[in-house]
Design an enzyme around this catalytic site. Structure first.
Site, PDB file in Angstrom:
ATOM      1  N   HIS A  49       0.835  -1.196   0.000  1.00 50.76           N
ATOM      2  CA  HIS A  49       0.000   0.000   0.000  1.00 50.76           C
ATOM      3  C   HIS A  49       0.876   1.254   0.000  1.00 50.76           C
ATOM      4  CE1 HIS A  49       0.603  -0.818   4.391  1.00 50.76           C
ATOM      5  NE2 HIS A  49       0.974   0.440   4.309  1.00 50.76           N
TER       6      HIS A  49
HETATM    7  C1  T46 Z   1       2.930   0.770   6.984  1.00 55.72           C
HETATM    8  C2  T46 Z   1       3.638  -0.498   7.280  1.00 55.72           C
HETATM    9  C3  T46 Z   1       5.110  -0.319   7.501  1.00 55.72           C
HETATM   10  C4  T46 Z   1      -4.630  -0.503  13.340  1.00 55.72           C
HETATM   11  O1  T46 Z   1      -5.722  -0.784  13.869  1.00 55.72           O
HETATM   12  N1  T46 Z   1      -3.943   0.617  13.727  1.00 55.72           N
HETATM   13  C5  T46 Z   1      -2.735   0.953  13.187  1.00 55.72           C
HETATM   14  O2  T46 Z   1      -2.148   1.982  13.575  1.00 55.72           O
HETATM   15  C6  T46 Z   1      -2.169   0.093  12.181  1.00 55.72           C
HETATM   16  C7  T46 Z   1      -0.808   0.425  11.547  1.00 55.72           C
HETATM   17  C8  T46 Z   1      -2.855  -1.022  11.811  1.00 55.72           C
HETATM   18  N2  T46 Z   1      -4.069  -1.319  12.395  1.00 55.72           N
HETATM   19  C9  T46 Z   1      -4.763  -2.555  12.005  1.00 55.72           C
HETATM   20  C10 T46 Z   1      -5.296  -2.557  10.582  1.00 55.72           C
HETATM   21  C11 T46 Z   1      -5.191  -4.013  10.179  1.00 55.72           C
HETATM   22  O3  T46 Z   1      -6.372  -4.699  10.590  1.00 55.72           O
HETATM   23  O4  T46 Z   1      -3.820  -3.635  12.065  1.00 55.72           O
HETATM   24  C12 T46 Z   1      -4.037  -4.551  11.013  1.00 55.72           C
HETATM   25  C13 T46 Z   1      -2.740  -4.738  10.194  1.00 55.72           C
HETATM   26  O5  T46 Z   1      -2.450  -3.524   9.484  1.00 55.72           O
HETATM   27  P1  T46 Z   1      -1.889  -3.513   7.987  1.00 55.72           P
HETATM   28  O6  T46 Z   1      -2.476  -4.633   7.219  1.00 55.72           O
HETATM   29  O7  T46 Z   1      -2.053  -2.145   7.436  1.00 55.72           O
HETATM   30  O8  T46 Z   1      -0.332  -3.835   8.264  1.00 55.72           O
HETATM   31  P2  T46 Z   1       0.889  -3.734   7.240  1.00 55.72           P
HETATM   32  O9  T46 Z   1       2.015  -4.460   7.864  1.00 55.72           O
HETATM   33  O10 T46 Z   1       0.509  -4.115   5.864  1.00 55.72           O
HETATM   34  O11 T46 Z   1       1.251  -2.150   7.182  1.00 55.72           O
HETATM   35  C14 T46 Z   1       1.654  -1.438   8.342  1.00 55.72           C
HETATM   36  C15 T46 Z   1       0.991  -0.054   8.368  1.00 55.72           C
HETATM   37  O12 T46 Z   1      -0.427  -0.205   8.253  1.00 55.72           O
HETATM   38  C16 T46 Z   1       1.491   0.859   7.263  1.00 55.72           C
HETATM   39  O13 T46 Z   1       1.073   2.180   7.511  1.00 55.72           O
HETATM   40  O14 T46 Z   1       3.493   1.678   6.383  1.00 55.72           O
HETATM   41  O15 T46 Z   1       3.077  -1.259   8.358  1.00 55.72           O
END
Ligand code: T46
Length: 135
Positions: A49
């Protein structure tokens, strides 16, 4: 590409090491959120993303991982494996994270609160969006 590696000052003595980070000094934005990734599976690739507004600094405080960045024109692969090194990532940058070591803890300092509407999770949409920003 709008990213940079920042070497943080290490305060070391015979007891061990310490890194201190302060808003507007080592960190070029106000930190509004901190989160961290751990126990990421060996063959997992995550991220996929970009953010419209969010700026971040990623620090691999334990172990190692690789960050793939893409600004719609160029790409870069950055290995993070030092707890005193931060990767600053500007907005409008596609990111993927992979090759996590078993002990990897990836700490993120973020300029914004969590907001799902700030995410672009489709690569084609991201390419169109960055192109529009340039016009
Ligand atoms: C990024 C990379 C390095 C939350 O509820 N609060 C938060 O602050 C975050 C970051 C995530 N979440 C929830 C949303 C999803 O259900 O945690 C779950 C996993 O998040 P996501 O799929 O977005 O995780 P990554 O590893 O793909 O990405 C994350 C960050 O979202 C993003 O901003 O730059 O780590």
């Amino acid at each position: 590409m709008e990213y940079k590696i920042i070497d943080f000052q290490q305060h070391g003595d015979n007891r061990g090491m310490l890194v201190a980070l302060e808003n507007s000094k080592e960190i070029p934005f106000i930190i509004r959120r901190i989160y961290y990734l751990y126990n990421t599976g060996k063959n997992v690739r995550r991220g996929y993303h970009a953010h419209r507004k969010l700026q971040q600094i990623l620090i691999c405080v334990s172990g190692s991982c690789v960050i793939h960045l893409d600004d719609g024109v160029q790409t870069a692969e950055i290995t993070l494996n030092k707890p005193y090194e931060g990767l600053y990532i500007a907005n409008n940058m596609w990111r993927e994270m992979y090759s996590f070591s078993e002990d990897a803890v990836l700490l993120a300092l973020a300029s914004e609160l969590y907001d799902e509407s700030d995410y672009i999770r489709d690569y084609q949409e991201f390419c169109r969006y960055v192109q529009e920003q340039k016009n």
